[in-house]
Design a protein around this motif. Structure first.
Motif, PDB file in Angstrom:
ATOM      1  N   PRO A   1      36.206  47.077  32.656  1.00 16.99           N
ATOM      2  CA  PRO A   1      37.411  46.461  32.117  1.00 16.99           C
ATOM      3  C   PRO A   1      37.960  45.372  33.042  1.00 16.99           C
ATOM      4  O   PRO A   1      37.714  45.384  34.246  1.00 16.99           O
ATOM      5  N   VAL A   2      38.691  44.453  32.444  1.00 17.49           N
ATOM      6  CA  VAL A   2      39.290  43.337  33.178  1.00 17.49           C
ATOM      7  C   VAL A   2      40.801  43.384  32.985  1.00 17.49           C
ATOM      8  O   VAL A   2      41.285  43.543  31.863  1.00 17.49           O
ATOM      9  N   ALA A   3      41.526  43.257  34.067  1.00 20.34           N
ATOM     10  CA  ALA A   3      42.977  43.175  33.981  1.00 20.34           C
ATOM     11  C   ALA A   3      43.387  41.705  33.860  1.00 20.34           C
ATOM     12  O   ALA A   3      42.761  40.826  34.454  1.00 20.34           O
ATOM     13  N   ILE A   4      44.422  41.442  33.090  1.00 19.28           N
ATOM     14  CA  ILE A   4      44.934  40.080  32.936  1.00 19.28           C
ATOM     15  C   ILE A   4      46.431  40.092  33.224  1.00 19.28           C
ATOM     16  O   ILE A   4      47.184  40.824  32.565  1.00 19.28           O
ATOM     17  N   ILE A   5      46.854  39.320  34.207  1.00 20.17           N
ATOM     18  CA  ILE A   5      48.280  39.116  34.455  1.00 20.17           C
ATOM     19  C   ILE A   5      48.693  37.944  33.585  1.00 20.17           C
ATOM     20  O   ILE A   5      48.203  36.827  33.753  1.00 20.17           O
TER      21      ILE A   5
ATOM     22  N   SER B   1      33.431  39.674  24.106  1.00 19.97           N
ATOM     23  CA  SER B   1      32.220  39.787  24.928  1.00 19.97           C
ATOM     24  C   SER B   1      31.815  41.240  25.150  1.00 19.97           C
ATOM     25  O   SER B   1      30.767  41.512  25.745  1.00 19.97           O
ATOM     26  N   GLY B   2      32.651  42.174  24.675  1.00 17.42           N
ATOM     27  CA  GLY B   2      32.313  43.586  24.801  1.00 17.42           C
ATOM     28  C   GLY B   2      32.993  44.294  25.946  1.00 17.42           C
ATOM     29  O   GLY B   2      32.730  45.488  26.194  1.00 17.42           O
ATOM     30  N   ARG B   3      33.893  43.617  26.637  1.00 17.25           N
ATOM     31  CA  ARG B   3      34.604  44.238  27.757  1.00 17.25           C
ATOM     32  C   ARG B   3      36.021  44.595  27.332  1.00 17.25           C
ATOM     33  O   ARG B   3      36.653  43.883  26.557  1.00 17.25           O
ATOM     34  N   ASP B   4      36.533  45.699  27.857  1.00 16.85           N
ATOM     35  CA  ASP B   4      37.911  46.084  27.594  1.00 16.85           C
ATOM     36  C   ASP B   4      38.856  45.254  28.458  1.00 16.85           C
ATOM     37  O   ASP B   4      38.480  44.789  29.545  1.00 16.85           O
ATOM     38  N   VAL B   5      40.079  45.085  27.990  1.00 17.30           N
ATOM     39  CA  VAL B   5      41.094  44.386  28.765  1.00 17.30           C
ATOM     40  C   VAL B   5      42.323  45.267  28.915  1.00 17.30           C
ATOM     41  O   VAL B   5      42.606  46.124  28.066  1.00 17.30           O
ATOM     42  N   TYR B   6      43.031  45.074  30.015  1.00 18.66           N
ATOM     43  CA  TYR B   6      44.316  45.721  30.247  1.00 18.66           C
ATOM     44  C   TYR B   6      45.266  44.647  30.728  1.00 18.66           C
ATOM     45  O   TYR B   6      44.965  43.926  31.685  1.00 18.66           O
TER      46      TYR B   6
ATOM     47  N   SER C   1      47.644  50.651  39.032  1.00 22.64           N
ATOM     48  CA  SER C   1      47.197  50.803  37.639  1.00 22.64           C
ATOM     49  C   SER C   1      45.737  50.395  37.480  1.00 22.64           C
ATOM     50  O   SER C   1      44.976  51.022  36.736  1.00 22.64           O
ATOM     51  N   SER C   2      45.343  49.336  38.167  1.00 19.01           N
ATOM     52  CA  SER C   2      43.955  48.875  38.077  1.00 19.01           C
ATOM     53  C   SER C   2      42.996  49.908  38.654  1.00 19.01           C
ATOM     54  O   SER C   2      41.943  50.192  38.066  1.00 19.01           O
ATOM     55  N   LYS C   3      43.367  50.495  39.772  1.00 16.29           N
ATOM     56  CA  LYS C   3      42.500  51.496  40.405  1.00 16.29           C
ATOM     57  C   LYS C   3      42.326  52.697  39.500  1.00 16.29           C
ATOM     58  O   LYS C   3      41.209  53.220  39.338  1.00 16.29           O
ATOM     59  N   ARG C   4      43.411  53.154  38.855  1.00 17.29           N
ATOM     60  CA  ARG C   4      43.326  54.322  37.978  1.00 17.29           C
ATOM     61  C   ARG C   4      42.437  54.071  36.774  1.00 17.29           C
ATOM     62  O   ARG C   4      41.828  54.996  36.226  1.00 17.29           O
ATOM     63  N   ARG C   5      42.336  52.822  36.354  1.00 18.13           N
ATOM     64  CA  ARG C   5      41.548  52.477  35.167  1.00 18.13           C
ATOM     65  C   ARG C   5      40.159  51.939  35.512  1.00 18.13           C
ATOM     66  O   ARG C   5      39.433  51.484  34.638  1.00 18.13           O
ATOM     67  N   GLY C   6      39.786  52.002  36.769  1.00 16.77           N
ATOM     68  CA  GLY C   6      38.467  51.532  37.178  1.00 16.77           C
ATOM     69  C   GLY C   6      38.308  50.034  37.098  1.00 16.77           C
ATOM     70  O   GLY C   6      37.191  49.510  36.989  1.00 16.77           O
ATOM     71  N   ILE C   7      39.434  49.323  37.177  1.00 13.64           N
ATOM     72  CA  ILE C   7      39.411  47.862  37.097  1.00 13.64           C
ATOM     73  C   ILE C   7      39.223  47.268  38.488  1.00 13.64           C
ATOM     74  O   ILE C   7      39.929  47.633  39.433  1.00 13.64           O
ATOM     75  N   LYS C   8      38.260  46.366  38.586  1.00 14.21           N
ATOM     76  CA  LYS C   8      38.013  45.703  39.869  1.00 14.21           C
ATOM     77  C   LYS C   8      38.200  44.192  39.803  1.00 14.21           C
ATOM     78  O   LYS C   8      38.142  43.510  40.822  1.00 14.21           O
ATOM     79  N   GLU C   9      38.382  43.678  38.582  1.00 15.87           N
ATOM     80  CA  GLU C   9      38.556  42.240  38.401  1.00 15.87           C
ATOM     81  C   GLU C   9      39.870  41.962  37.688  1.00 15.87           C
ATOM     82  O   GLU C   9      40.233  42.665  36.737  1.00 15.87           O
ATOM     83  N   ILE C  10      40.555  40.931  38.147  1.00 16.23           N
ATOM     84  CA  ILE C  10      41.846  40.597  37.559  1.00 16.23           C
ATOM     85  C   ILE C  10      41.927  39.088  37.348  1.00 16.23           C
ATOM     86  O   ILE C  10      41.397  38.304  38.142  1.00 16.23           O
ATOM     87  N   VAL C  11      42.547  38.683  36.248  1.00 15.53           N
ATOM     88  CA  VAL C  11      42.683  37.273  35.882  1.00 15.53           C
ATOM     89  C   VAL C  11      44.171  36.948  35.781  1.00 15.53           C
ATOM     90  O   VAL C  11      44.949  37.746  35.245  1.00 15.53           O
ATOM     91  N   PHE C  12      44.549  35.802  36.301  1.00 18.62           N
ATOM     92  CA  PHE C  12      45.929  35.325  36.155  1.00 18.62           C
ATOM     93  C   PHE C  12      45.898  34.111  35.245  1.00 18.62           C
ATOM     94  O   PHE C  12      45.245  33.119  35.541  1.00 18.62           O
ATOM     95  N   ILE C  13      46.621  34.176  34.120  1.00 15.20           N
ATOM     96  CA  ILE C  13      46.594  33.073  33.164  1.00 15.20           C
ATOM     97  C   ILE C  13      47.953  32.966  32.478  1.00 15.20           C
ATOM     98  O   ILE C  13      48.602  33.973  32.204  1.00 15.20           O
TER      99      ILE C  13
END
Length: 296
Positions: free
Chosen positions: A17-21, A38-43, A74-86
């Motif tokens: 999953p990818v986090a988006i700020i 693309s098949g990836r989850d987002v948070y 929150s990212s750590k709990r959800r196994g998120i290692k990548e984050i996008v700022f947009i």
């Protein structure tokens, strides 16, 4: 050649999953949609005072700019290692960003970042995210389909005079890079008409339109070019130039002939809509490689 285990790891990373700020505007929704397709989850972390509440249709939580503990936890709990700022965010004062306990520990460091330009601030924030286990990705890395490809996007082509203006704009913006100012400039008849500052591209174009109205700027109708490129030293993960149909409308209102961007160096929201708007408005849109712009 990578080993099978490395390939498996890369494949798994690609599906994580990818986090988006999310700041303001329509780009957060476009990036979230592209990643989902693309098949990836987002948070989504929706920034209070900026993000569109319509984004609540995705898994999300609301946050403030200074919610570093929330972003990391929150990212750590959800196994998120990548984050996008947009998305658009008006640069706040340090006292306005809502520091949480984790950000407070970095207060002196953040204060120093606020003393520089936007590139200094954003690059410094990117480093802080990385130190907290989150790889900051640019929207162009996770949603490459939003990048403007090389070439002429519209039916209307720039004239030789307008191509000269484009070259001057590219050269100017590369030259002033060390001052960490805006990403855009308006050039007309080989003259630098205006350079983007803290007001952003919309404000820049409004200023040009006002100068035309009050007689401060005397140009023929449909004269001049908006040039918008990434600063050579800027971190493209956090501050990629963007254009859309609204940019076309603002360029037309400013009496300009067209828009020039760097190929692969600008995001476009709804490319088809932009092309249709530009053709309807009689505004050209062209994307050039920096070397091509410099040689023309």
């Amino acid at each position: 050649m990578s080993s099978p285990s490395a390939q498996t790891g890369a494949s798994q990373a690609d599906k994580s999953p990818v986090a988006i700020i999310c700041g303001g505007g329509a780009f957060p929704a476009a990036v979230a949609s592209a990643i989902s397709k693309s098949g990836r989850d987002v948070y989504l972390f929706l920034l209070r005072g900026y993000a569109d509440p319509a984004l609540e249709r995705y898994p999300h939580e609301w946050a403030k700019l200074g919610s570093l503990a929330k972003f990391a936890g929150s990212s750590k709990r959800r196994g998120i290692k990548e984050i996008v700022f947009i998305g658009s965010v008006v640069r706040p004062r340090l006292s306005q960003i809502g520091l949480d306990w984790k950000s407070v520990l970095l207060l002196s460091r953040l204060a120093k970042l606020f003393l520089g330009g936007d590139n200094t601030l954003l690059s410094g924030v990117a480093k802080i995210f990385e130190e907290n286990g989150l790889a900051l990705r640019g929207p162009h890395e996770v949603a490459p389909e939003l990048l403007v490809p090389e070439g002429l996007a519209t039916n209307l082509e720039p004239s030789a005079r307008e191509r000269d203006d484009v070259q001057i704009g590219f050269d100017l913006l590369r030259t002033i890079d060390r001052f960490d100012v805006g990403q855009a400039a308006v050039i007309a008849g080989k003259r630098v008409v205006a350079i983007e500052g803290a007001e952003g591209t919309e404000g820049l174009l409004a200023r040009v339109a006002e100068m035309r109205r009050n007689g401060r700027l005397k140009l023929a109708a449909r004269d001049g070019v908006l040039v918008k490129i990434p600063k050579p030293s800027q971190d493209r993960r956090v501050d990629m130039p963007a254009i859309g149909a609204d940019t076309v409308a603002q360029v037309k209102a400013a009496g300009l002939a067209g828009i020039a961007v760097e190929a692969g160096g600008a995001l476009v929201l709804d490319a088809q809509r932009l092309i249709e708007a530009a053709d309807s408005a009689g505004v050209f849109v062209i994307a050039l490689q920096p070397a091509i712009a410099a040689d023309d």
